[in-house]
Design a protein around this motif. Structure first.
Motif, mmCIF file in Angstrom:
data_model
loop_
_atom_site.group_PDB
_atom_site.id
_atom_site.type_symbol
_atom_site.label_atom_id
_atom_site.label_comp_id
_atom_site.label_asym_id
_atom_site.label_seq_id
_atom_site.Cartn_x
_atom_site.Cartn_y
_atom_site.Cartn_z
ATOM 1 N N ILE A 166 0.811 -1.209 0.000
ATOM 2 C CA ILE A 166 0.000 0.000 0.000
ATOM 3 C C ILE A 166 0.848 1.264 0.000
ATOM 4 O O ILE A 166 0.584 2.214 -0.694
ATOM 5 C CB ILE A 166 -0.940 0.009 1.220
ATOM 6 C CG1 ILE A 166 -1.940 -1.127 1.066
ATOM 7 C CG2 ILE A 166 -1.683 1.324 1.342
ATOM 8 C CD1 ILE A 166 -2.691 -1.104 -0.249
ATOM 9 N N ARG A 167 1.882 1.240 0.790
ATOM 10 C CA ARG A 167 2.729 2.423 0.890
ATOM 11 C C ARG A 167 4.164 1.953 0.987
ATOM 12 O O ARG A 167 4.475 1.046 1.747
ATOM 13 C CB ARG A 167 2.339 3.224 2.139
ATOM 14 C CG ARG A 167 2.997 4.587 2.248
ATOM 15 C CD ARG A 167 2.509 5.278 3.516
ATOM 16 N NE ARG A 167 1.049 5.372 3.540
ATOM 17 C CZ ARG A 167 0.326 5.522 4.643
ATOM 18 N NH1 ARG A 167 0.922 5.555 5.818
ATOM 19 N NH2 ARG A 167 -0.978 5.615 4.582
ATOM 20 N N THR A 168 5.067 2.557 0.200
ATOM 21 C CA THR A 168 6.468 2.159 0.228
ATOM 22 C C THR A 168 7.360 3.387 0.318
ATOM 23 O O THR A 168 6.946 4.499 0.001
ATOM 24 C CB THR A 168 6.855 1.375 -1.042
ATOM 25 O OG1 THR A 168 6.888 2.281 -2.152
ATOM 26 C CG2 THR A 168 5.879 0.252 -1.327
ATOM 27 N N ASP A 169 8.609 3.149 0.761
ATOM 28 C CA ASP A 169 9.598 4.226 0.773
ATOM 29 C C ASP A 169 10.743 3.915 -0.180
ATOM 30 O O ASP A 169 11.810 4.496 -0.101
ATOM 31 C CB ASP A 169 10.139 4.446 2.196
ATOM 32 C CG ASP A 169 10.859 3.216 2.748
ATOM 33 O OD1 ASP A 169 10.990 2.216 2.003
ATOM 34 O OD2 ASP A 169 11.295 3.252 3.912
ATOM 35 N N GLY A 170 10.509 2.998 -1.097
ATOM 36 C CA GLY A 170 11.544 2.611 -2.044
ATOM 37 C C GLY A 170 12.406 1.466 -1.556
ATOM 38 O O GLY A 170 13.225 0.933 -2.305
ATOM 39 N N ARG A 171 12.213 1.067 -0.290
ATOM 40 C CA ARG A 171 12.967 -0.060 0.269
ATOM 41 C C ARG A 171 12.037 -1.027 0.985
ATOM 42 O O ARG A 171 12.110 -2.227 0.808
ATOM 43 C CB ARG A 171 14.033 0.446 1.250
ATOM 44 C CG ARG A 171 15.180 1.170 0.593
ATOM 45 C CD ARG A 171 16.159 1.686 1.630
ATOM 46 N NE ARG A 171 15.546 2.703 2.487
ATOM 47 C CZ ARG A 171 16.154 3.264 3.527
ATOM 48 N NH1 ARG A 171 17.363 2.891 3.848
ATOM 49 N NH2 ARG A 171 15.544 4.186 4.250
ATOM 50 N N HIS A 172 11.152 -0.481 1.842
ATOM 51 C CA HIS A 172 10.239 -1.304 2.623
ATOM 52 C C HIS A 172 8.805 -0.927 2.251
ATOM 53 O O HIS A 172 8.539 0.197 1.832
ATOM 54 C CB HIS A 172 10.457 -1.088 4.119
ATOM 55 C CG HIS A 172 11.885 -1.271 4.540
ATOM 56 N ND1 HIS A 172 12.526 -2.477 4.461
ATOM 57 C CD2 HIS A 172 12.791 -0.383 5.033
ATOM 58 C CE1 HIS A 172 13.767 -2.340 4.890
ATOM 59 N NE2 HIS A 172 13.959 -1.083 5.234
ATOM 60 N N ALA A 173 7.898 -1.862 2.445
ATOM 61 C CA ALA A 173 6.495 -1.619 2.101
ATOM 62 C C ALA A 173 5.598 -1.860 3.302
ATOM 63 O O ALA A 173 5.872 -2.736 4.127
ATOM 64 C CB ALA A 173 6.076 -2.528 0.951
ATOM 65 N N GLU A 174 4.540 -1.082 3.375
ATOM 66 C CA GLU A 174 3.459 -1.371 4.308
ATOM 67 C C GLU A 174 2.453 -2.220 3.539
ATOM 68 O O GLU A 174 2.031 -1.865 2.445
ATOM 69 C CB GLU A 174 2.812 -0.082 4.805
ATOM 70 C CG GLU A 174 3.717 0.735 5.706
ATOM 71 C CD GLU A 174 3.041 1.979 6.238
ATOM 72 O OE1 GLU A 174 1.868 2.205 5.855
ATOM 73 O OE2 GLU A 174 3.656 2.711 7.009
ATOM 74 N N LEU A 267 18.678 4.111 -6.207
ATOM 75 C CA LEU A 267 19.554 3.021 -5.773
ATOM 76 C C LEU A 267 20.473 3.453 -4.633
ATOM 77 O O LEU A 267 21.001 2.604 -3.911
ATOM 78 C CB LEU A 267 20.392 2.519 -6.950
ATOM 79 C CG LEU A 267 19.644 1.620 -7.949
ATOM 80 C CD1 LEU A 267 20.467 1.399 -9.206
ATOM 81 C CD2 LEU A 267 19.278 0.282 -7.302
ATOM 82 N N SER A 268 20.655 4.744 -4.465
ATOM 83 C CA SER A 268 21.478 5.236 -3.350
ATOM 84 C C SER A 268 20.864 4.877 -2.004
ATOM 85 O O SER A 268 21.555 4.860 -0.981
ATOM 86 C CB SER A 268 21.646 6.757 -3.454
ATOM 87 O OG SER A 268 22.306 7.106 -4.645
ATOM 88 N N HIS A 303 25.700 5.417 -8.247
ATOM 89 C CA HIS A 303 24.825 5.096 -7.113
ATOM 90 C C HIS A 303 25.062 3.681 -6.570
ATOM 91 O O HIS A 303 24.491 3.322 -5.547
ATOM 92 C CB HIS A 303 23.358 5.246 -7.523
ATOM 93 C CG HIS A 303 23.045 6.590 -8.114
ATOM 94 N ND1 HIS A 303 23.090 7.748 -7.374
ATOM 95 C CD2 HIS A 303 22.704 6.944 -9.387
ATOM 96 C CE1 HIS A 303 22.787 8.774 -8.163
ATOM 97 N NE2 HIS A 303 22.550 8.312 -9.379
ATOM 98 N N ILE A 304 25.897 2.900 -7.266
ATOM 99 C CA ILE A 304 26.101 1.514 -6.834
ATOM 100 C C ILE A 304 27.578 1.201 -6.589
ATOM 101 O O ILE A 304 27.979 0.034 -6.577
ATOM 102 C CB ILE A 304 25.507 0.513 -7.847
ATOM 103 C CG1 ILE A 304 26.151 0.666 -9.222
ATOM 104 C CG2 ILE A 304 23.993 0.680 -7.934
ATOM 105 C CD1 ILE A 304 25.704 -0.390 -10.230
ATOM 106 N N GLY A 305 28.401 2.241 -6.407
ATOM 107 C CA GLY A 305 29.780 2.013 -6.004
ATOM 108 C C GLY A 305 30.794 1.924 -7.115
ATOM 109 O O GLY A 305 31.982 1.692 -6.857
ATOM 110 N N LEU A 306 30.372 2.099 -8.371
ATOM 111 C CA LEU A 306 31.308 2.065 -9.494
ATOM 112 C C LEU A 306 31.651 3.485 -9.923
ATOM 113 O O LEU A 306 30.892 4.424 -9.649
ATOM 114 C CB LEU A 306 30.698 1.279 -10.658
ATOM 115 C CG LEU A 306 30.494 -0.211 -10.389
ATOM 116 C CD1 LEU A 306 29.754 -0.871 -11.542
ATOM 117 C CD2 LEU A 306 31.831 -0.902 -10.177
ATOM 118 N N PRO A 307 32.780 3.675 -10.603
ATOM 119 C CA PRO A 307 33.175 5.030 -10.993
ATOM 120 C C PRO A 307 32.149 5.679 -11.920
ATOM 121 O O PRO A 307 31.582 5.012 -12.794
ATOM 122 C CB PRO A 307 34.501 4.819 -11.731
ATOM 123 C CG PRO A 307 34.980 3.470 -11.324
ATOM 124 C CD PRO A 307 33.769 2.659 -11.028
#
Length: 487
Positions: A166-174, A267-268, A303-307
């Motif tokens: 229903i609701r997410t913050d881009g990582r976790h969801a309700e 992705l950050s 954003h994923i650790g590469l140059p």
């Protein structure tokens, strides 16, 4: 009513129920928190609540459109699965296969793992298993709606309750639980991952995932932008599944790539461990190098650790070189080709939380690759490198692969390093102490290598005075002399 209208109506009802539950009894559950009871019967929802779920995807009129009876499908029916299925039937809860096992079976591949989905809530499953005296393991899974029964003390099954994000913050969801399979399918990332398979062989495909699978097409369920914003890790999952499913390296859906690029910064917010888990599978999978280049064009690297400006020419050379060597190759070996410097290697480690081995290999490659063909030319040079302090022999072998030195790599792989004939006790008996023991030992190893590893202990110990002379003792400090006189 057409398929989209049905889904919109069902979604509207489900979201209304959630809004009422939130106001009346706070009956929400979080995937990262404690689980709660399932929602009550749905009612009308606000247009705003419906809008946040995105445009309903194109939907199949008859989701249960096909049955399978293949050897791959039959292979999953162990006595333990049969027992589990009977148990759910006894308590009148529906149970279906979900996720990757459905994909594999439809691609005529025997699945490695079986994930199951059910209309039963975690509390209902726990009550059922307790009554039937079925052992349950992995208590943490309940936080995410998953119960893991162990059947006949032989086989574990992860069974997850149908749910709606229903609701997410881009990582976790309700989320809340549902008994509607279609709504659960709608929350999944890709159409090829949104199918279910009944235990009678019925394929339940709501959003043409079966067609996409046959066409080897990888697309999100509904609106790609919204699916990605629900969990930004889905960007990397898209590329991973593209490598597994697609037949061509460059048949990406353009609208999907636009959504990926627009959401790259998300992705950050994802942990390095989760990113590295996906990245490793991408780079060693089908079209690995092409997919990494596409990810770079989508501006994901920073954003994923590469140059931000990767060494693409070196990466291309490396990928071509590794084709000559027997697979598999370490994912970190490929990634090292993208790095411009030792600092890039450390930045990648800090972001992705590499293992100690992966970190040290990336550092070793970036430190030593420029010395190939200058300092390191012969097999003896690489053997000497192997016996240096803090150097893992495998690092040297990987450096040879990285540098496209197939003959030298094969020679080093077949080399059995003999035992060094001098030990620390031998040097201590000559009066050497502290750091000087290590310094002399390292020099003796080089002389030993130059003799084709044939010098004896006696031969080497004769060289000690000459070597010691190269390492004069540091002058004693005044304070140390003063203390010595006082005593």
């Amino acid at each position: 009513m057409n398929g989209s209208g049905i889904l919109l109506k069902l979604t509207t009802r489900a979201v209304t129920s959630l809004a009422l539950n939130l106001r009346q009894s706070s009956r929400w559950i979080k995937t990262a928190g404690s689980m709660g009871p399932s929602p009550s019967n749905p009612r009308d929802a606000s247009p705003e609540a419906v809008a946040q779920l995105g445009k309903p995807p194109k939907m199949r009129k008859d989701p249960a459109f096909k049955k399978v009876d293949s050897p791959e499908f039959k292979s999953i029916f162990t006595p333990e699965l049969e027992s589990l299925v009977s148990l759910f039937k006894k308590y009148d809860y529906e149970l279906r296969i979900a996720g990757g096992a459905v994909r594999d079976i439809l691609m005529n591949m025997e699945p490695k793992d079986i994930d199951l989905a059910t209309t039963a809530t975690p509390s209902q499953m726990k009550e059922m298993f307790e009554k039937e005296e079925v052992r349950m393991i992995n208590a943490n899974g309940e936080k995410h709606g998953t119960i893991t029964p162990r059947i006949n003390d032989k086989e574990n099954f992860e069974v997850t309750t149908l749910r709606i994000d229903i609701r997410t913050d881009g990582r976790h969801a309700e989320v809340v639980y549902t008994t509607d399979w279609q709504l659960d399918a709608n929350r999944r990332d890709l159409t090829i991952n949104s199918m279910f398979l009944g235990l009678d062989g019925t394929v339940y495909d709501y959003f043409y995932g079966y067609d996409d699978l046959q066409e080897r097409r990888v697309v999100f369920v509904g609106d790609a932008d919204i699916r990605i914003k629900e969990d930004y890790l889905r960007i990397l999952r898209y590329f991973r599944f593209y490598g597994r499913i697609a037949k061509d390296a460059k048949r990406h859906d353009e609208a999907t790539l636009v959504a990926v690029k627009d959401n790259a910064a998300g992705l950050s917010r994802i942990s390095g461990e989760r990113i590295w888990t996906e990245l490793q599978k991408i780079v060693v999978g089908n079209f690995g190098s092409d997919l990494l280049l596409e990810m770079n064009r989508c501006h994901l690297f920073e954003h994923i650790g590469l140059p931000g400006k990767p060494n693409l020419e070196e990466f291309d050379r490396l990928c071509k070189a590794l084709e000559k060597f027997e697979k598999p190759h370490y994912p970190i070996l490929y990634m090292s080709g993208m790095l411009n410097s030792v600092n890039d290697a450390m930045a990648m480690h800090n972001r992705l939380k590499l293992s100690a081995y992966e970190r040290d290999l990336a550092l070793f490659i970036t430190q030593h690759r420029e010395k190939v063909d200058t300092d390191y030319k012969s097999i003896r040079d690489y053997q000497k490198l192997c016996i240096q302090p803090n150097v893992n022999r495998d690092y040297v072998e990987q450096l040879l692969k990285y540098s496209n030195k197939l003959v030298l790599y094969q020679q080093l792989k077949s080399w059995s390093k003999p035992n060094f004939p001098v030990n620390g006790h031998s040097l201590s008996s000559l009066g050497l102490k502290g750091k000087k023991v290590g310094q002399v030992m390292n020099e003796l190893k080089l002389h030993w290598a130059d003799s084709d590893f044939k010098s004896t202990s006696e031969d080497l110990l004769k060289l000690v005075p000459e070597i010691v002379a190269k390492f004069p003792s540091p002058p004693s400090s005044p304070n140390k002399n003063k203390r010595a006189k006082q005593h």
